[in-house]
Scaffold this motif. Structure first.
Motif, PDB file in Angstrom:
ATOM      1  N   UNK A 204       0.827  -1.207   0.000  1.00 43.07           N
ATOM      2  CA  UNK A 204       0.000   0.000   0.000  1.00 43.07           C
ATOM      3  C   UNK A 204       0.867   1.265   0.000  1.00 43.07           C
ATOM      4  N   UNK A 205       0.373   2.290  -0.678  1.00 41.59           N
ATOM      5  CA  UNK A 205       1.069   3.580  -0.723  1.00 41.59           C
ATOM      6  C   UNK A 205       0.635   4.432   0.469  1.00 41.59           C
ATOM      7  N   UNK A 206       1.632   5.028   1.133  1.00 40.10           N
ATOM      8  CA  UNK A 206       1.388   5.872   2.301  1.00 40.10           C
ATOM      9  C   UNK A 206       1.726   7.314   1.948  1.00 40.10           C
ATOM     10  N   UNK A 207       0.881   8.248   2.353  1.00 44.22           N
ATOM     11  CA  UNK A 207       1.195   9.665   2.190  1.00 44.22           C
ATOM     12  C   UNK A 207       1.667  10.231   3.519  1.00 44.22           C
TER      13      UNK A 207
ATOM     14  N   UNK B 288      12.335  20.171   0.351  1.00 44.01           N
ATOM     15  CA  UNK B 288      11.439  19.039   0.557  1.00 44.01           C
ATOM     16  C   UNK B 288      10.730  19.097   1.910  1.00 44.01           C
ATOM     17  N   UNK B 289      11.231  19.885   2.846  1.00 47.59           N
ATOM     18  CA  UNK B 289      10.605  19.962   4.175  1.00 47.59           C
ATOM     19  C   UNK B 289       9.193  20.509   4.036  1.00 47.59           C
ATOM     20  N   UNK B 290       8.245  19.802   4.613  1.00 45.91           N
ATOM     21  CA  UNK B 290       6.848  20.211   4.534  1.00 45.91           C
ATOM     22  C   UNK B 290       6.125  19.666   3.312  1.00 45.91           C
ATOM     23  N   UNK B 291       6.861  19.051   2.418  1.00 45.96           N
ATOM     24  CA  UNK B 291       6.252  18.508   1.199  1.00 45.96           C
ATOM     25  C   UNK B 291       5.636  17.133   1.485  1.00 45.96           C
ATOM     26  N   UNK B 292       4.474  16.898   0.902  1.00 45.63           N
ATOM     27  CA  UNK B 292       3.836  15.586   1.049  1.00 45.63           C
ATOM     28  C   UNK B 292       4.411  14.627   0.013  1.00 45.63           C
ATOM     29  N   UNK B 293       4.842  13.480   0.494  1.00 46.83           N
ATOM     30  CA  UNK B 293       5.429  12.474  -0.395  1.00 46.83           C
ATOM     31  C   UNK B 293       4.621  11.185  -0.303  1.00 46.83           C
ATOM     32  N   UNK B 294       4.697  10.396  -1.367  1.00 49.69           N
ATOM     33  CA  UNK B 294       4.013   9.099  -1.401  1.00 49.69           C
ATOM     34  C   UNK B 294       5.062   8.007  -1.232  1.00 49.69           C
ATOM     35  N   UNK B 295       4.801   7.102  -0.325  1.00 47.77           N
ATOM     36  CA  UNK B 295       5.847   6.171   0.101  1.00 47.77           C
ATOM     37  C   UNK B 295       5.369   4.729   0.133  1.00 47.77           C
ATOM     38  N   UNK B 296       6.365   3.845   0.041  1.00 47.54           N
ATOM     39  CA  UNK B 296       6.138   2.431   0.313  1.00 47.54           C
ATOM     40  C   UNK B 296       7.137   1.990   1.378  1.00 47.54           C
TER      41      UNK B 296
ATOM     42  N   UNK C  57       1.542   0.786 -20.828  1.00 48.89           N
ATOM     43  CA  UNK C  57       0.397   1.392 -21.516  1.00 48.89           C
ATOM     44  C   UNK C  57       0.828   2.016 -22.850  1.00 48.89           C
ATOM     45  N   UNK C  58       1.968   2.716 -22.815  1.00 49.42           N
ATOM     46  CA  UNK C  58       2.483   3.352 -24.037  1.00 49.42           C
ATOM     47  C   UNK C  58       2.830   2.291 -25.075  1.00 49.42           C
ATOM     48  N   UNK C  59       3.542   1.234 -24.647  1.00 54.05           N
ATOM     49  CA  UNK C  59       3.933   0.163 -25.565  1.00 54.05           C
ATOM     50  C   UNK C  59       2.718  -0.485 -26.224  1.00 54.05           C
ATOM     51  N   UNK C  60       1.674  -0.682 -25.435  1.00 52.97           N
ATOM     52  CA  UNK C  60       0.468  -1.326 -25.961  1.00 52.97           C
ATOM     53  C   UNK C  60      -0.242  -0.450 -26.991  1.00 52.97           C
ATOM     54  N   UNK C  61      -0.002   0.857 -26.920  1.00 54.01           N
ATOM     55  CA  UNK C  61      -0.703   1.780 -27.813  1.00 54.01           C
ATOM     56  C   UNK C  61       0.138   2.264 -28.998  1.00 54.01           C
ATOM     57  N   UNK C  62       1.408   1.866 -29.038  1.00 55.38           N
ATOM     58  CA  UNK C  62       2.252   2.268 -30.171  1.00 55.38           C
ATOM     59  C   UNK C  62       1.861   1.481 -31.413  1.00 55.38           C
ATOM     60  N   UNK C  63       1.787   2.172 -32.524  1.00 55.02           N
ATOM     61  CA  UNK C  63       1.418   1.527 -33.778  1.00 55.02           C
ATOM     62  C   UNK C  63       2.552   1.662 -34.793  1.00 55.02           C
ATOM     63  N   UNK C  64       2.969   0.530 -35.350  1.00 51.69           N
ATOM     64  CA  UNK C  64       4.004   0.555 -36.387  1.00 51.69           C
ATOM     65  C   UNK C  64       3.510   1.414 -37.556  1.00 51.69           C
ATOM     66  N   UNK C  65       4.369   2.317 -38.002  1.00 49.34           N
ATOM     67  CA  UNK C  65       4.006   3.212 -39.095  1.00 49.34           C
ATOM     68  C   UNK C  65       3.631   4.601 -38.637  1.00 49.34           C
TER      69      UNK C  65
ATOM     70  N   UNK D 260       7.435   3.969  -5.497  1.00 48.16           N
ATOM     71  CA  UNK D 260       6.125   4.371  -6.023  1.00 48.16           C
ATOM     72  C   UNK D 260       6.275   4.903  -7.446  1.00 48.16           C
ATOM     73  N   UNK D 261       7.287   5.765  -7.642  1.00 49.46           N
ATOM     74  CA  UNK D 261       7.510   6.375  -8.958  1.00 49.46           C
ATOM     75  C   UNK D 261       7.921   5.337  -9.993  1.00 49.46           C
ATOM     76  N   UNK D 262       8.763   4.378  -9.587  1.00 49.05           N
ATOM     77  CA  UNK D 262       9.191   3.314 -10.511  1.00 49.05           C
ATOM     78  C   UNK D 262       7.999   2.464 -10.958  1.00 49.05           C
ATOM     79  N   UNK D 263       7.140   2.152 -10.008  1.00 51.89           N
ATOM     80  CA  UNK D 263       5.971   1.333 -10.314  1.00 51.89           C
ATOM     81  C   UNK D 263       5.051   2.065 -11.294  1.00 51.89           C
ATOM     82  N   UNK D 264       4.869   3.363 -11.065  1.00 52.79           N
ATOM     83  CA  UNK D 264       4.023   4.157 -11.958  1.00 52.79           C
ATOM     84  C   UNK D 264       4.643   4.269 -13.346  1.00 52.79           C
ATOM     85  N   UNK D 265       5.965   4.431 -13.386  1.00 52.37           N
ATOM     86  CA  UNK D 265       6.659   4.551 -14.671  1.00 52.37           C
ATOM     87  C   UNK D 265       6.533   3.249 -15.470  1.00 52.37           C
TER      88      UNK D 265
END
Length: 384
Positions: free
Chosen positions: A104-107, A144-152, A181-189, A170-175
């Motif tokens: 789970x992701x924690x803020x 970064x002090x005071x900034x909300x971050x998303x963590x695992x 998603x991008x690979x699935x939508x790329x069309x040759x040509x 979290x960022x790696x998983x999203x990337x």
């Protein structure tokens, strides 16, 4: 009177170290607070037991009349010491273990910037090493002090009071999810825009929306390219055509060349028969020389059009890389053919006709001399 005291004592709660109890704050001082937990004396809450983080003064955390849960860390006849930090940690470790197991992701808000990373308060002190904050290198974490971050949660050990967290996970998983998603939508040509990420000896890697594709050096231009840096530079936005997509290996082949007009298209109407043009000898073959007259466009100087004398091989007169002038004899862009003559620019002499006869075979036939060329005269004499 004695009976009243006995009744009061009988109504007192029993406390053991480790118990979680509810108490109301009765007094707040600079370095400690007091609370009524139903014991015969007010409980003491030291400033060091307020939070897993550093606290400057008690009033930053507690106010009079606050009713909260505390952990008993000392229980004697005349003294009861409570810990807010202990109560929070007791609950936090269980929650954190659950979140670790589920991914789970924690803020959380960054409470401190320390050497080597960031600190957050999750009921226990959590540490985010610098290498686990972002996917890229960060030189200064001051803002970064005071900034909300998303963590695992990546590591926890309640016995050692150790909690290691990662925003990068979290960022790696999203990337990765975005990349799929991008690979699935790329069309040759398809032709898409991308940003050049890095150059290598064999080509350029281009980011096309979160996926890196390779433009091989052979796909950079219609003419020969020695180094990718001749065509693109890092950080440049370019158009590329998708040649191939392999979703499993996450490989994408791209082409800059396919987005550009063909070189034979660009010369149409620019080179006409009779024109005298300059070029560079690119290749020597048995039947002549190929001369580059524009990027990606080569014309043929047939061996019969190289010199005003008979030559056995083009190499007797020309060498690869040599700059030459030639006259255009014929242009056919649709068939990608240009016929050139160097001999036409040389001063004509009486041997012109003889040279032409020696190379009487059609230019389209590069197989060598024909049988008729070799024995034609003898056949004529025999017929007479």
């Amino acid at each position: 009177m004695v009976d009243e005291m006995n009744n009061e004592i009988a109504g007192m709660k029993e406390f053991n170290v480790g118990d979680i109890v509810s108490a109301k704050v009765t007094k707040v001082e600079e370095k400690q607070a007091y609370a009524d937990a139903g014991y015969k004396v007010d409980a003491i809450i030291p400033i060091s037991e307020l939070s897993s983080l550093h606290v400057e003064k008690v009033s930053d955390v507690l106010n009079e009349e606050d009713e909260l849960e505390f952990k008993v860390i000392k229980a004697e006849d005349d003294e009861l010491v409570l810990s807010r930090r202990g109560a929070l940690a007791e609950k936090a470790w269980g929650d954190l273990q659950t979140k670790h197991d589920s991914g789970e992701i924690i803020e959380a808000e960054v409470a401190e910037v320390v050497k080597g990373g960031l600190v957050v308060d999750l009921g226990v002190r959590g540490f985010i090493p610098a290498s686990l904050v972002e996917r890229h290198y960060v030189e200064d974490f001051a803002d970064y002090k005071g900034r909300t971050v998303r963590l695992k949660v990546v590591e926890l050990d309640p016995a050692d009071n150790k909690l290691i967290l990662s925003q990068r996970a979290v960022l790696d998983e999203e990337a990765e999810s975005h990349k799929k998603e991008v690979l699935d939508n790329l069309q040759v040509g398809d032709t898409v825009e991308g940003t050049v990420q890095r150059l290598t000896d064999f080509g350029a890697f281009v980011d096309i929306g979160g996926v890196d594709g390779l433009v091989h050096i052979s796909q950079m231009a219609h003419h020969r390219v020695e180094s990718p840096g001749e065509i693109v530079k890092e950080g440049e936005t370019i158009k590329v055509k998708i040649l191939a997509v392999d979703s499993e290996s996450e490989r994408v082949s791209l082409s800059i060349k396919e987005t550009l007009p063909g070189p034979w298209t660009t010369i149409e109407g620019q080179i006409e028969p009779g024109d005298i043009i300059e070029g560079q000898v690119k290749r020597l073959v048995s039947f002549g020389a190929f001369v580059e007259v524009a990027p990606g466009v080569e014309g043929l100087v047939h061996i019969s059009q190289i010199a005003n004398r008979h030559i056995g091989t083009p190499g007797e007169v020309l060498e690869e890389g040599q700059a030459v002038q030639a006259k255009v004899l014929d242009v056919n862009p649709s068939e990608q053919r240009i016929s050139l003559s160097i001999r036409e620019l040389e001063k004509a002499d009486t041997s012109d006709q003889k040279v032409q006869q020696e190379y009487s075979e059609p230019e389209e036939d590069h197989s060598g001399f024909s049988l008729g060329d070799m024995i034609g005269d003898q056949l004529k004499k025999y017929k007479k």
